[in-house]
Design an enzyme around this catalytic site. Structure first.
Site, PDB file in Angstrom:
ATOM      1  N   TYR A  91       0.812  -1.222   0.000  1.00 25.45           N
ATOM      2  CA  TYR A  91       0.000   0.000   0.000  1.00 25.45           C
ATOM      3  C   TYR A  91       0.842   1.268   0.000  1.00 25.45           C
ATOM      4  CZ  TYR A  91       0.914   1.186   4.925  1.00 25.45           C
ATOM      5  OH  TYR A  91       1.518   1.567   6.103  1.00 25.45           O
ATOM      6  N   ASP A 141      -4.642  -3.724   3.267  1.00 24.76           N
ATOM      7  CA  ASP A 141      -3.539  -2.994   2.633  1.00 24.76           C
ATOM      8  C   ASP A 141      -3.342  -3.427   1.180  1.00 24.76           C
ATOM      9  OD1 ASP A 141      -3.124  -1.671   4.991  1.00 24.76           O
ATOM     10  OD2 ASP A 141      -1.384  -2.860   5.593  1.00 24.76           O
ATOM     11  N   HIS A 152      -9.167  -5.437   9.775  1.00 24.98           N
ATOM     12  CA  HIS A 152      -8.038  -4.811   9.082  1.00 24.98           C
ATOM     13  C   HIS A 152      -7.175  -5.875   8.405  1.00 24.98           C
ATOM     14  CE1 HIS A 152      -5.364  -1.595   8.037  1.00 24.98           C
ATOM     15  NE2 HIS A 152      -4.350  -2.159   8.653  1.00 24.98           N
ATOM     16  N   LYS A 153      -6.912  -6.961   9.084  1.00 21.71           N
ATOM     17  CA  LYS A 153      -6.174  -8.098   8.521  1.00 21.71           C
ATOM     18  C   LYS A 153      -6.606  -9.346   9.278  1.00 21.71           C
ATOM     19  CE  LYS A 153      -1.901  -5.489   7.443  1.00 21.71           C
ATOM     20  NZ  LYS A 153      -0.447  -5.400   7.667  1.00 21.71           N
ATOM     21  N   ASP A 211      -6.837   3.381   9.124  1.00 20.63           N
ATOM     22  CA  ASP A 211      -6.023   3.143   7.940  1.00 20.63           C
ATOM     23  C   ASP A 211      -6.782   2.296   6.921  1.00 20.63           C
ATOM     24  OD1 ASP A 211      -4.757   3.373  10.461  1.00 20.63           O
ATOM     25  OD2 ASP A 211      -2.835   2.730   9.647  1.00 20.63           O
ATOM     26  N   ARG A 245      -2.073  10.864  11.409  1.00 23.49           N
ATOM     27  CA  ARG A 245      -2.110  10.180  10.113  1.00 23.49           C
ATOM     28  C   ARG A 245      -3.325   9.256  10.022  1.00 23.49           C
ATOM     29  NH1 ARG A 245       3.298   8.203   8.229  1.00 23.49           N
ATOM     30  NH2 ARG A 245       2.956   6.034   8.804  1.00 23.49           N
ATOM     31  N   ILE A 295      -6.216   9.768  11.355  1.00 24.87           N
ATOM     32  CA  ILE A 295      -7.352  10.645  11.073  1.00 24.87           C
ATOM     33  C   ILE A 295      -7.298  11.098   9.619  1.00 24.87           C
ATOM     34  CG2 ILE A 295      -8.469  12.822  11.706  1.00 24.87           C
ATOM     35  CD1 ILE A 295      -7.176  12.386  14.545  1.00 24.87           C
ATOM     36  N   TRP A 302      -5.979   9.328   7.113  1.00 25.28           N
ATOM     37  CA  TRP A 302      -6.440   8.183   6.306  1.00 25.28           C
ATOM     38  C   TRP A 302      -7.971   8.177   6.229  1.00 25.28           C
ATOM     39  CZ3 TRP A 302      -2.996   6.303   3.363  1.00 25.28           C
ATOM     40  CH2 TRP A 302      -1.740   5.843   3.769  1.00 25.28           C
TER      41      TRP A 302
END
Length: 862
Positions: free
Chosen positions: A68, A118, A163-164, A174, A244, A246, A248
């Protein structure tokens, strides 16, 4: 040949914010940011990074992989290429990602079992390539693989994506950026509208759980199971606020909104969430630097630092939000400008070789497990400030490039190009508009085989090619009658009709090739204009001859014939095109042509520079007569238009700048002059206003309006000067008309009319109609401000003003000075309007009367 859209709309050298009734204060905007425009800074960093990185992001180069982080930079390059027309940016960004895709569409290093969000980010670059019209089976297979991952992606109980796989039950801010914009564009491109609901759901679920009302900010992550050591046992959120993360989240919303249909349930709710994100961001913006701290709300705590990537992301998201109409300009403009200026001042450094770098970028931050050196990623303040701070991490360089694009677009689209003071600015504007000149070298079409009365299409095409290849001149149509199909102009070619020449155009649709055009404000592939030019410089149509479109109810006009008992053939095609534009379907896939019944324009210049239309007479046009689109430095002079078919607008400058229309006669079946800048979402996607237009010494006869702005005005319009014109006809409805609605939106500002004589009009001298067609049903309320009428007179009109708005729309700063309006028969209509002022104005009703107690005026002095 001009092949860069950026050449038409260079970064502005100077601009200012006008004080208006809707802005409490209006400060000067610096002409440049440390010596360059935002677009120039984006290009400079892009070029620096391309030079530094070379082929290192491509498969087989060291540690390069499907990831990503480099994809964020690659996507920014693609967007920069789209904005400037410089293909080298798109090629570099696409190659960095596509090199990891095998010929059969499999992705090197990709593992479905990871279920990592990602992995979706590089797919955005491939989707962009496919949206540009590329037919690439490998890219298609790759993005379909990523889409297939999301059918089995683990989810929370509310449907939020993990997320993963290795981060069970967790949603990270993110991940919203990685997944939602990808799925939104995939849904639009591959026509899977059900996906839009999933896009909205992800953002809404995160808003529900990660928003912190105390600060107005968003926690980095949320653990539904409350099982992680970093998770609050009550709420499940992580313990600190990371800028960062926020950023994203903010980018995920504005990028997803690019593809979500405006009328789809949930879309408007995302705009509300974006407003909440922006409000929190501005609240915690560092007042000195204009930037944001690594840990957003703890700026004074020792060890905290101003961080480049999160700051760039927030500037980008807010500027794009303003440009798309989701955030109010007046509220966020100061924060955006301060934030962008700080990006340059705080983080941009110059290298010894003249290239630049972006400093103070947090290399990485996450939650759970440990760092490479064994430190726990526990979400503590100590953890966030301990991660390495580096130069040129792509998570910073990509958003920096995007921020420059949107700030440049914001300033170009919504702010005057000069410090506009009104009529005092006209000389400087006129000095910029210079008609092109051509070599004294003629190419008569008879030298290329044209015969009077015969089909001259091939001869005209050959003459244009020869003229272009010789360095330019005039392609001459001699006296007599000549027949032709489509005519396509090239650089430095003046199509000249001699006195007594009539160039008749074929009424057969098949004689006009399908190509890129804008039809009623929406880009598509449709019949070319009768006379067209695409991305050319120095083109003209001149002479005293006649251009005859041969339109009638039996051909072109019959496609929109609304007579009783006859179906309107174009309706289905028009509706379909509008639907495609709203859905964000790639322009290359919006193929209309045969069966759609969307008529071509007569003369259209598309992305052209230095255009002259002079002297000719135009009759029997299929639709709009003169249509400059995304063009710069346009002169329309001494043209006579007599064409009364449906939608027979005289001249429609669209998303064009520096346009002069003078000494023309308009006798039309629709608006005499109609200024436009795109319709609805498609107009906002292109995002180019019409600006700096001068209309003088023209005669407006029949038509719906003399000078009209709208209704396809979603890109905005500013700086329109109208003077010394004569408007008079019982079939002319209004002298000056501004029209939009809550789906079109747009900002219309700085409209000046003086010394205009209006004879008879059917509705009003000034009409401002913000309830046109769809009316208040939409999420993009328009703005009309600073409209001045000076020394305007009328002999007979039902009323002076017809002004209708609605709550949320803005109509303000309407001024009448030294005007006289006679023969008024009805009361003015004014609804939901702000300030309207009249200074030294006389309004005389048709039936004169006195107050019961007044005396007759004194007799004139002999």
């Amino acid at each position: 040949m001009m092949n860069r859209l950026g050449s038409c709309f260079p970064g502005l050298a100077a601009f200012a914010v006008l004080a208006t009734a809707t802005a409490a204060t209006a400060a000067e905007i610096p002409p440049q940011f440390s010596g360059a425009t935002p677009l120039a800074w984006s290009e400079r960093l892009a070029q620096s990074e391309m030079k530094r990185l070379g082929h290192s992001l491509e498969a087989g180069a060291g540690k390069a992989r499907w990831d990503y982080s480099p994809a964020v930079f690659a996507l920014a390059l693609v967007r920069l290429g789209e904005a400037t027309g410089n293909a080298s940016y798109e090629e570099f960004g696409t190659r960095a990602v596509a090199s990891h895709v095998n010929a059969d569409g499999t992705i090197q290093g990709y593992k479905l079992a990871d279920y990592s969000l990602d992995n979706l980010t590089p797919g955005k670059v491939l989707l962009a390539a496919l949206a540009r019209g590329g037919q690439n089976a490998a890219y298609t297979r790759a993005v379909q693989t990523l889409r297939q991952q999301m059918t089995t992606q683990p989810r929370t109980g509310e449907g939020g994506f993990w997320h993963k796989q290795r981060y069970p039950h967790q949603m990270w801010l993110d991940g919203l950026y990685m997944a939602s914009p990808f799925l939104a564009q995939y849904a639009a491109l591959f026509k899977e509208p059900a996906l839009f609901d999933d896009v909205v759901q992800q953002i809404v679920v995160m808003d529900r759980h990660a928003y912190d009302p105390a600060t107005g900010l968003y926690w980095h992550a949320w653990d539904e199971a409350r099982a992680q050591s970093w998770a609050d046992p009550g709420t499940g959120v992580s313990p600190n606020l990371w800028s960062r993360a926020i950023g994203w989240y903010a980018m995920s919303i504005v990028d997803s909104l690019d593809y979500l249909p405006a009328n789809r349930p949930g879309t408007e709710g995302l705009a509300g969430i974006l407003q909440r994100v922006a409000e929190g961001a501005v609240k915690w913006q560092d007042p000195r630097s204009g930037e944001w701290w690594q840990v957003t709300n703890l700026g004074t705590r020792p060890g905290n630092y101003l961080e480049a990537s999160g700051s760039a992301m927030l500037v980008y998201a807010m500027a794009k939000g303003v440009n798309r109409g989701y955030l109010p300009r007046e509220k966020y403009l100061p924060a955006i400008l301060k934030g962008y200026a700080g990006l340059i001042r705080e983080f941009v450094k110059t290298n010894p070789d003249g290239t630049i770098r972006l400093a103070q970028v947090c290399q990485s931050a996450g939650l759970g497990y440990t760092t490479a050196d064994g430190r726990p990623r526990d979400g503590s303040f100590a953890y966030y400030i301990s991660e390495p701070v580096v130069d040129n991490d792509p998570k910073g360089t990509g958003p920096f490039i995007l921020a420059g694009l949107e700030v440049d677009r914001m300033l170009s689209a919504q702010t005057p190009a000069v410090a506009l003071r009104g009529w005092d600015s006209l000389p400087a504007l006129l000095a910029r508009i210079q008609a092109p000149e051509f070599p004294a070298h003629d190419f008569p079409i008879t030298d290329f085989g044209a015969k009077p009365g015969g089909d001259a299409t091939a001869a005209i095409r050959a003459a244009i090619t020869a003229c272009h290849q010789a360095g330019g001149g005039r392609v001459v149509v001699p006296a007599g009658e000549w027949l032709t199909g489509a005519v396509q102009l090239l650089d430095n070619v003046n199509l000249h009709l001699a006195t007594g020449a009539t160039l008749k155009f074929s009424p057969r649709a098949a004689d006009y090739p399908i190509g890129l055009t804008r039809w009623e404000g929406v880009e598509c592939m449709n019949y070319s204009a009768f006379i067209s030019a695409f991305e050319q410089e120095n083109v003209a149509v001149t002479g005293k001859g006649t251009l005859d479109g041969q339109a009638s109810d039996e051909n072109w006009w019959g496609w929109n014939q609304k007579a009783s008992g006859r179906p309107v053939k174009q309706k289905a095609g028009r509706d379909k095109l509008n639907e495609l534009g709203e859905a964000g379907v790639p322009v290359a896939d919006r193929v209309m042509g045969e069966g759609a019944f969307l008529r071509p324009n007569f003369i259209q210049t598309y992305r052209c520079k230095n255009v002259l239309i002079e002297g000719v007479t135009i009759v029997r046009s299929p639709m709009w007569e003169i249509h400059p689109v995304l063009s710069e430095n346009v002169t329309v002079r001494g043209v006579q238009i007599h064409s009364h078919g449906p939608n027979n607008d005289g001249c429609d400058p669209e998303s064009s700048r520096d346009v002069l229309i003078e000494d023309c006669v308009f006798d039309t079946g629709d608006d005499c002059i109609a200024i436009k800048s795109g319709r609805n979402n498609d107009g906002r996607r292109v995002g180019m206003p019409s600006e700096n237009l001068v209309i003088r010494r023209c005669r407006m006869q029949d038509g719906h309006g003399g000078v009209v702005i709208g209704s396809e005005i979603s890109g905005g319009c500013r700086n329109v000067f109208v003077e010394d014109c004569r408007m008079d006809s019982p079939s002319l409805d209004r002298a000056l008309r501004l029209k939009s609605n809550a789906q079109r939106g747009g900002v219309i500002e700085n409209v000046f009319m003086r010394s205009v004589e209006v004879g008879q009009v059917a509705e009003a001298v000034l009409t401002i109609d913000l309830l046109y067609e769809e009316g208040a049903a939409g999420s993009h309320p328009p703005v009309v401000r600073n409209v001045q009428l000076d020394h305007v007179t009328s002999r007979a009109s039902p009323r002076v003003m017809w002004i209708t708005g609605f709550p949320g729309a803005v109509i303000t700063g309407i001024q009448f000075t030294d005007c006289t309006f006679r023969g008024v028969t009805a009361t003015d209509r004014i609804e939901h309007a702000g300030s309207i002022s009249l200074t030294n104005v006389t309004v005389e009703p048709a039936a004169k009367s006195r107050s019961r107690n007044s005396n007759a005026p004194p007799a004139p002095t002999p």
